[in-house]
Design a protein around this motif. Structure first.
Motif, PDB file in Angstrom:
ATOM      1  N   THR A 245       0.836  -1.209   0.000  1.00 32.77           N
ATOM      2  CA  THR A 245       0.000   0.000   0.000  1.00 32.77           C
ATOM      3  C   THR A 245       0.870   1.257   0.000  1.00 32.77           C
ATOM      4  O   THR A 245       0.576   2.238  -0.711  1.00 32.77           O
ATOM      5  CB  THR A 245      -0.932   0.001   1.218  1.00 32.77           C
ATOM      6  OG1 THR A 245      -1.735  -1.192   1.204  1.00 32.77           O
ATOM      7  CG2 THR A 245      -1.851   1.216   1.208  1.00 32.77           C
ATOM      8  N   ARG A 246       1.944   1.258   0.813  1.00 27.42           N
ATOM      9  CA  ARG A 246       2.852   2.419   0.841  1.00 27.42           C
ATOM     10  C   ARG A 246       3.474   2.658  -0.537  1.00 27.42           C
ATOM     11  O   ARG A 246       3.519   3.785  -1.034  1.00 27.42           O
ATOM     12  CB  ARG A 246       3.952   2.205   1.880  1.00 27.42           C
ATOM     13  CG  ARG A 246       3.501   2.404   3.315  1.00 27.42           C
ATOM     14  CD  ARG A 246       4.678   2.549   4.239  1.00 27.42           C
ATOM     15  NE  ARG A 246       5.559   1.384   4.187  1.00 27.42           N
ATOM     16  CZ  ARG A 246       5.438   0.321   4.958  1.00 27.42           C
ATOM     17  NH1 ARG A 246       4.436   0.253   5.844  1.00 27.42           N
ATOM     18  NH2 ARG A 246       6.278  -0.692   4.864  1.00 27.42           N
ATOM     19  N   GLU A 247       3.946   1.561  -1.145  1.00 26.05           N
ATOM     20  CA  GLU A 247       4.569   1.693  -2.465  1.00 26.05           C
ATOM     21  C   GLU A 247       3.544   2.137  -3.506  1.00 26.05           C
ATOM     22  O   GLU A 247       3.838   2.949  -4.389  1.00 26.05           O
ATOM     23  CB  GLU A 247       5.200   0.363  -2.872  1.00 26.05           C
ATOM     24  CG  GLU A 247       6.419  -0.029  -2.045  1.00 26.05           C
ATOM     25  CD  GLU A 247       7.561   0.977  -2.187  1.00 26.05           C
ATOM     26  OE1 GLU A 247       7.746   1.502  -3.306  1.00 26.05           O
ATOM     27  OE2 GLU A 247       8.253   1.235  -1.180  1.00 26.05           O
ATOM     28  N   ARG A 248       2.345   1.613  -3.405  1.00 25.52           N
ATOM     29  CA  ARG A 248       1.279   2.018  -4.323  1.00 25.52           C
ATOM     30  C   ARG A 248       0.984   3.509  -4.188  1.00 25.52           C
ATOM     31  O   ARG A 248       0.856   4.237  -5.184  1.00 25.52           O
ATOM     32  CB  ARG A 248       0.026   1.186  -4.019  1.00 25.52           C
ATOM     33  CG  ARG A 248      -1.147   1.324  -5.016  1.00 25.52           C
ATOM     34  CD  ARG A 248      -2.086   2.483  -4.693  1.00 25.52           C
ATOM     35  NE  ARG A 248      -2.522   2.570  -3.329  1.00 25.52           N
ATOM     36  CZ  ARG A 248      -3.602   1.960  -2.830  1.00 25.52           C
ATOM     37  NH1 ARG A 248      -4.358   1.218  -3.608  1.00 25.52           N
ATOM     38  NH2 ARG A 248      -3.940   2.147  -1.554  1.00 25.52           N
ATOM     39  N   ARG A 250       2.961   5.840  -3.058  1.00 22.42           N
ATOM     40  CA  ARG A 250       4.079   6.617  -3.603  1.00 22.42           C
ATOM     41  C   ARG A 250       3.961   6.726  -5.122  1.00 22.42           C
ATOM     42  O   ARG A 250       4.183   7.797  -5.700  1.00 22.42           O
ATOM     43  CB  ARG A 250       5.413   5.958  -3.231  1.00 22.42           C
ATOM     44  CG  ARG A 250       5.791   6.073  -1.775  1.00 22.42           C
ATOM     45  CD  ARG A 250       7.243   5.698  -1.565  1.00 22.42           C
ATOM     46  NE  ARG A 250       7.577   5.626  -0.154  1.00 22.42           N
ATOM     47  CZ  ARG A 250       7.685   4.505   0.538  1.00 22.42           C
ATOM     48  NH1 ARG A 250       7.485   3.340  -0.077  1.00 22.42           N
ATOM     49  NH2 ARG A 250       7.996   4.534   1.819  1.00 22.42           N
ATOM     50  N   GLU A 251       3.607   5.603  -5.763  1.00 22.01           N
ATOM     51  CA  GLU A 251       3.470   5.609  -7.215  1.00 22.01           C
ATOM     52  C   GLU A 251       2.309   6.500  -7.644  1.00 22.01           C
ATOM     53  O   GLU A 251       2.399   7.242  -8.649  1.00 22.01           O
ATOM     54  CB  GLU A 251       3.244   4.184  -7.714  1.00 22.01           C
ATOM     55  CG  GLU A 251       3.084   4.041  -9.221  1.00 22.01           C
ATOM     56  CD  GLU A 251       4.318   4.431 -10.007  1.00 22.01           C
ATOM     57  OE1 GLU A 251       4.183   4.593 -11.239  1.00 22.01           O
ATOM     58  OE2 GLU A 251       5.407   4.584  -9.412  1.00 22.01           O
ATOM     59  N   VAL A 252       1.207   6.447  -6.874  1.00 28.11           N
ATOM     60  CA  VAL A 252       0.058   7.300  -7.184  1.00 28.11           C
ATOM     61  C   VAL A 252       0.444   8.776  -7.055  1.00 28.11           C
ATOM     62  O   VAL A 252       0.111   9.611  -7.924  1.00 28.11           O
ATOM     63  CB  VAL A 252      -1.131   6.967  -6.263  1.00 28.11           C
ATOM     64  CG1 VAL A 252      -2.235   8.026  -6.391  1.00 28.11           C
ATOM     65  CG2 VAL A 252      -1.698   5.598  -6.605  1.00 28.11           C
ATOM     66  N   ASP A 253       1.166   9.126  -5.987  1.00 32.27           N
ATOM     67  CA  ASP A 253       1.599  10.518  -5.797  1.00 32.27           C
ATOM     68  C   ASP A 253       2.503  10.965  -6.934  1.00 32.27           C
ATOM     69  O   ASP A 253       2.411  12.112  -7.403  1.00 32.27           O
ATOM     70  CB  ASP A 253       2.321  10.659  -4.451  1.00 32.27           C
ATOM     71  CG  ASP A 253       1.371  10.502  -3.263  1.00 32.27           C
ATOM     72  OD1 ASP A 253       0.143  10.632  -3.469  1.00 32.27           O
ATOM     73  OD2 ASP A 253       1.859  10.224  -2.152  1.00 32.27           O
ATOM     74  N   ARG A 254       3.368  10.075  -7.370  1.00 29.02           N
ATOM     75  CA  ARG A 254       4.273  10.415  -8.476  1.00 29.02           C
ATOM     76  C   ARG A 254       3.469  10.684  -9.750  1.00 29.02           C
ATOM     77  O   ARG A 254       3.739  11.654 -10.475  1.00 29.02           O
ATOM     78  CB  ARG A 254       5.264   9.274  -8.702  1.00 29.02           C
ATOM     79  CG  ARG A 254       6.345   9.595  -9.733  1.00 29.02           C
ATOM     80  CD  ARG A 254       7.174   8.380 -10.040  1.00 29.02           C
ATOM     81  NE  ARG A 254       6.403   7.371 -10.773  1.00 29.02           N
ATOM     82  CZ  ARG A 254       6.146   7.450 -12.082  1.00 29.02           C
ATOM     83  NH1 ARG A 254       6.562   8.483 -12.798  1.00 29.02           N
ATOM     84  NH2 ARG A 254       5.457   6.497 -12.679  1.00 29.02           N
ATOM     85  N   LEU A 255       2.473   9.827 -10.016  1.00 24.32           N
ATOM     86  CA  LEU A 255       1.649  10.018 -11.207  1.00 24.32           C
ATOM     87  C   LEU A 255       0.823  11.297 -11.120  1.00 24.32           C
ATOM     88  O   LEU A 255       0.642  12.012 -12.130  1.00 24.32           O
ATOM     89  CB  LEU A 255       0.724   8.803 -11.390  1.00 24.32           C
ATOM     90  CG  LEU A 255       1.411   7.505 -11.809  1.00 24.32           C
ATOM     91  CD1 LEU A 255       0.435   6.337 -11.729  1.00 24.32           C
ATOM     92  CD2 LEU A 255       1.975   7.612 -13.231  1.00 24.32           C
ATOM     93  N   LYS A 280      -6.490   3.830 -11.667  1.00 24.11           N
ATOM     94  CA  LYS A 280      -6.512   2.365 -11.724  1.00 24.11           C
ATOM     95  C   LYS A 280      -5.759   1.762 -10.543  1.00 24.11           C
ATOM     96  O   LYS A 280      -6.125   0.704 -10.034  1.00 24.11           O
ATOM     97  CB  LYS A 280      -5.888   1.891 -13.034  1.00 24.11           C
ATOM     98  CG  LYS A 280      -6.760   2.153 -14.257  1.00 24.11           C
ATOM     99  CD  LYS A 280      -6.066   1.682 -15.524  1.00 24.11           C
ATOM    100  CE  LYS A 280      -6.934   1.959 -16.752  1.00 24.11           C
ATOM    101  NZ  LYS A 280      -6.248   1.563 -18.017  1.00 24.11           N
ATOM    102  N   LEU A 281      -4.693   2.453 -10.117  1.00 21.06           N
ATOM    103  CA  LEU A 281      -3.931   1.948  -8.968  1.00 21.06           C
ATOM    104  C   LEU A 281      -4.688   2.145  -7.659  1.00 21.06           C
ATOM    105  O   LEU A 281      -4.621   1.300  -6.765  1.00 21.06           O
ATOM    106  CB  LEU A 281      -2.578   2.664  -8.879  1.00 21.06           C
ATOM    107  CG  LEU A 281      -1.511   2.251  -9.884  1.00 21.06           C
ATOM    108  CD1 LEU A 281      -0.282   3.129  -9.732  1.00 21.06           C
ATOM    109  CD2 LEU A 281      -1.123   0.787  -9.699  1.00 21.06           C
ATOM    110  N   ALA A 282      -5.381   3.282  -7.544  1.00 23.82           N
ATOM    111  CA  ALA A 282      -6.102   3.593  -6.303  1.00 23.82           C
ATOM    112  C   ALA A 282      -7.512   4.055  -6.644  1.00 23.82           C
ATOM    113  O   ALA A 282      -7.831   5.251  -6.550  1.00 23.82           O
ATOM    114  CB  ALA A 282      -5.354   4.656  -5.523  1.00 23.82           C
ATOM    115  N   PRO A 283      -8.374   3.134  -7.076  1.00 24.24           N
ATOM    116  CA  PRO A 283      -9.722   3.525  -7.483  1.00 24.24           C
ATOM    117  C   PRO A 283     -10.528   4.078  -6.303  1.00 24.24           C
ATOM    118  O   PRO A 283     -10.380   3.625  -5.168  1.00 24.24           O
ATOM    119  CB  PRO A 283     -10.321   2.209  -8.003  1.00 24.24           C
ATOM    120  CG  PRO A 283      -9.520   1.127  -7.363  1.00 24.24           C
ATOM    121  CD  PRO A 283      -8.146   1.686  -7.192  1.00 24.24           C
TER     122      PRO A 283
END
Length: 309
Positions: A245-248, A250-255, A280-283
């Motif tokens: 979840t943390r890595e997800r 981080r990726e969402v914030d980057r996007l 799609k990563l965090a619907p």
């Protein structure tokens, strides 16, 4: 003369050393090992009479063979038990048949109470049934660990005909063993179920780990949530879920940041595409949905302006 005797003795010794295997039963030459193998095969096929005949002939040829003696005893024991099993099943069916006939004879006596021949027949059948009780109890005792359905049939019939301490004790033992077997079966089923769950857990955890390592955060989180639904106390799965979840996030914030930069640079379509990847990563995140909705309105206005022009 003395030399001649020595030569004769040497010939006799040499001839004995080269004697062929002894012929048994059907005249074929067989060694002790061959007899054992063939008899064991016959035993396996339940051809007891043939196995016994072969072993008896083998013992005539090899009277000192302990292996032949042991196998013959084993074959004979199984043979006798099998015959006894069939005889006792016949006993069960005979008793059941007699039980079925008794009500008709009792009814006949009620219809014709003065018929002493019919009364005598009834007394004889009842006596005959009672005489089977001892055999039925012996049947139940013998087959208690060999053929439980047969043992239960015998004990139950004995109890129906004439309850005795022996039949009651025998039925009690059968019920106890059935309960013990049921308990054992339940324990084994529980172990199998636990093993199945453990295999499923390992499979889900392994797949979730692989998804995480390949960047498929959504799939990894879905698998871990499924695993934790089955076992909320799985600490390893919960720890991995927190990490994924943390890595997800981080990726969402980057996007989101990248999409925001594209939006400011008026690359609106590209920004929408990036934000949709984040969605799609965090619907379900409202901040992502808000960005996409705002950008789509801008695109719609631009299209309207272009149409007017």
């Amino acid at each position: 003369m003395r030399r001649l005797l020595i030569v004769v003795l040497l010939l006799l010794v040499g001839g004995c050393a080269g004697l062929p295997p002894v012929r048994v039963a059907d005249g074929e030459s067989r060694s002790e090992t061959q007899i054992l193998q063939q008899a064991a095969a016959l035993h396996e096929k339940r051809q007891w009479a043939d196995a016994m005949a072969l072993l008896t002939a083998g013992l005539d040829a090899y009277p000192e063979s302990e292996r032949l003696v042991e196998l013959r005893e084993s074959v004979n024991r199984d043979w006798q038990l099998q015959k006894r099993n069939r005889e006792d099943w016949i006993l069960v069916h005979e008793v059941q048949a007699l039980q079925k006939k008794l009500p008709y004879l009792e009814n006949l006596v009620a219809i014709d109470p003065e018929n002493y021949i019919t009364k005598s027949r009834l007394l004889f059948w009842r006596s005959l049934l009672e005489s089977k009780v001892a055999d039925l109890i012996a049947c139940g005792s013998l087959h208690l660990h060999l053929d439980k359905p047969l043992a239960e049939q015998c004990a139950s019939l004995a109890e129906e005909i004439k309850p005795t301490p022996q039949s009651e004790h025998l039925l009690g033992r059968i019920r106890q063993e059935e309960a013990a077997e049921e308990k054992k079966a339940q324990a084994q089923a529980a172990v199998r179920s636990k093993q199945k769950l453990a295999r499923r857990r390992d499979r889900l955890f392994k797949q979730a780990t692989a998804d995480f390592e390949s960047g498929a955060y959504r799939e990894s989180i879905g698998g871990l949530n499924q695993l934790l639904t089955s076992n909320p106390q799985d600490r390893e799965a919960r720890a991995l879920l927190e990490q994924v979840t943390r890595e997800r996030d981080r990726e969402v914030d980057r996007l989101l940041a990248y999409g925001d930069r594209l939006y400011r640079e008026e690359q609106i379509e590209q920004a929408v595409s990036v934000w949709e990847s984040a969605d799609k990563l965090a619907p379900g995140r409202t901040d992502i949905a808000g960005r996409i909705e705002r950008a789509m309105k801008v695109l719609q206005k631009l299209q309207e302006i272009q149409q007017v022009e």
